[in-house]
Design a protein around this motif. Sequence first.
Motif, PDB file in Angstrom:
ATOM      1  N   VAL A  54       0.836  -1.212   0.000  1.00 25.81           N
ATOM      2  CA  VAL A  54       0.000   0.000   0.000  1.00 25.81           C
ATOM      3  C   VAL A  54       0.863   1.252   0.000  1.00 25.81           C
ATOM      4  O   VAL A  54       0.599   2.215  -0.740  1.00 25.81           O
ATOM      5  CB  VAL A  54      -0.948  -0.006   1.215  1.00 25.81           C
ATOM      6  CG1 VAL A  54      -1.629   1.356   1.375  1.00 25.81           C
ATOM      7  CG2 VAL A  54      -1.999  -1.101   1.069  1.00 25.81           C
ATOM      8  N   LEU A  83       0.928   4.257  -2.767  1.00 22.88           N
ATOM      9  CA  LEU A  83       0.722   5.661  -2.405  1.00 22.88           C
ATOM     10  C   LEU A  83       1.944   6.507  -2.759  1.00 22.88           C
ATOM     11  O   LEU A  83       1.806   7.650  -3.215  1.00 22.88           O
ATOM     12  CB  LEU A  83       0.409   5.772  -0.907  1.00 22.88           C
ATOM     13  CG  LEU A  83      -0.894   5.117  -0.438  1.00 22.88           C
ATOM     14  CD1 LEU A  83      -1.032   5.247   1.073  1.00 22.88           C
ATOM     15  CD2 LEU A  83      -2.098   5.738  -1.125  1.00 22.88           C
ATOM     16  N   ALA A 140       1.792   9.505  -5.362  1.00 28.21           N
ATOM     17  CA  ALA A 140       2.193  10.824  -4.860  1.00 28.21           C
ATOM     18  C   ALA A 140       3.291  11.435  -5.731  1.00 28.21           C
ATOM     19  O   ALA A 140       3.304  12.642  -5.978  1.00 28.21           O
ATOM     20  CB  ALA A 140       2.670  10.712  -3.414  1.00 28.21           C
ATOM     21  N   LEU A 161      -7.435   5.216  -3.174  1.00 24.86           N
ATOM     22  CA  LEU A 161      -6.240   5.338  -2.338  1.00 24.86           C
ATOM     23  C   LEU A 161      -6.584   5.222  -0.853  1.00 24.86           C
ATOM     24  O   LEU A 161      -5.750   4.826  -0.042  1.00 24.86           O
ATOM     25  CB  LEU A 161      -5.551   6.674  -2.618  1.00 24.86           C
ATOM     26  CG  LEU A 161      -5.120   6.896  -4.066  1.00 24.86           C
ATOM     27  CD1 LEU A 161      -4.511   8.278  -4.232  1.00 24.86           C
ATOM     28  CD2 LEU A 161      -4.143   5.815  -4.516  1.00 24.86           C
TER      29      LEU A 161
END
Length: 315
Positions: A11, A15, A19, A304
């Motif tokens: 995860v 992310l 990002a 997300l």
Amino acid sequence: MDALVSSITGVLMILGLVALGFFLVKGGIFNDDDGRISNFLSGFITKVAMPAYLIVHIPKDFTPKTLIAMGGNLFFPIASMLLLLVLSFFIVKLIHVDPKHKGLFQSLLFNSNTITVGLPVNMALFGTKSLPYILIYYMANTTIFWTIGVYMISIDGNHNKHFNWRETLSGIFNPPMVALVVSLAFVFLNIKLPAFLVTDLTELGDTNVPLALIFIGFAIAKTPRQDLLPNLETITLSLSRFVLAPLTMALIMIPFDLPVLLKQVFIVQAAMPAMTNAAIMALHYNADYKFASITITQTTLLMLVVIPIIMFIIT
């Protein structure tokens, strides 16, 4: 405990790369106002990186026996999507969906983005061992979308453009699906590619996951604020994508003795954002493509938040 740590790592990787894409645009490092970089990334991922990955890994990881044994698992995603289709008729009446995008709403509800988003997310979470289950779900989802899903969208249009079976077949046999068929042929015919070609395709295929996640970050960074404002219909679609769809999939699999990884992958695939191609087909059939675009954006962004929750529940 090891599974939980692995899930958290996956995860965080997702992310982090999303990002990165977000800040590359927001920080002015890349100027993508004209969409050229996004279009290149999208085209490269779907037409080059994903096909290369499939052609290398399927012949390497599978035998005719293992592929035949997995074929029966197509039942679960197909059954799940057909059940969601049935439920969608009740949902559109319950919340009084605008008739101008009723069919589109239903299509967005029972189809998910299983390749551009689903493949890199599952690979990041579960590794290469999840690939066969990802592809099973992808085959089912692609076929359902380009037949029933596109037909539902076409109903919303002005009917000057009739449902086109040639177009449907070209949609089903997109580059990743063609690569899948070719790689399956390689397995059953025991065809081996030259070593240099395997190396080239491996290098190209390994760019699939990071580029796909960076692309999602690009898309989120370019989303106008007004497109992020929810209403009853988009909230319902988000709940359907992230709660109803994975729950339906889980309930269908309960009576069967299935591998844990298969269950995890199918649940995550079911909980992916709305199908990206829905917006393209809505535009083609003169349907409400803006509604599709907003829904796709909102569900991609919400993904997300949802992924860590789902991973906590299923691991």
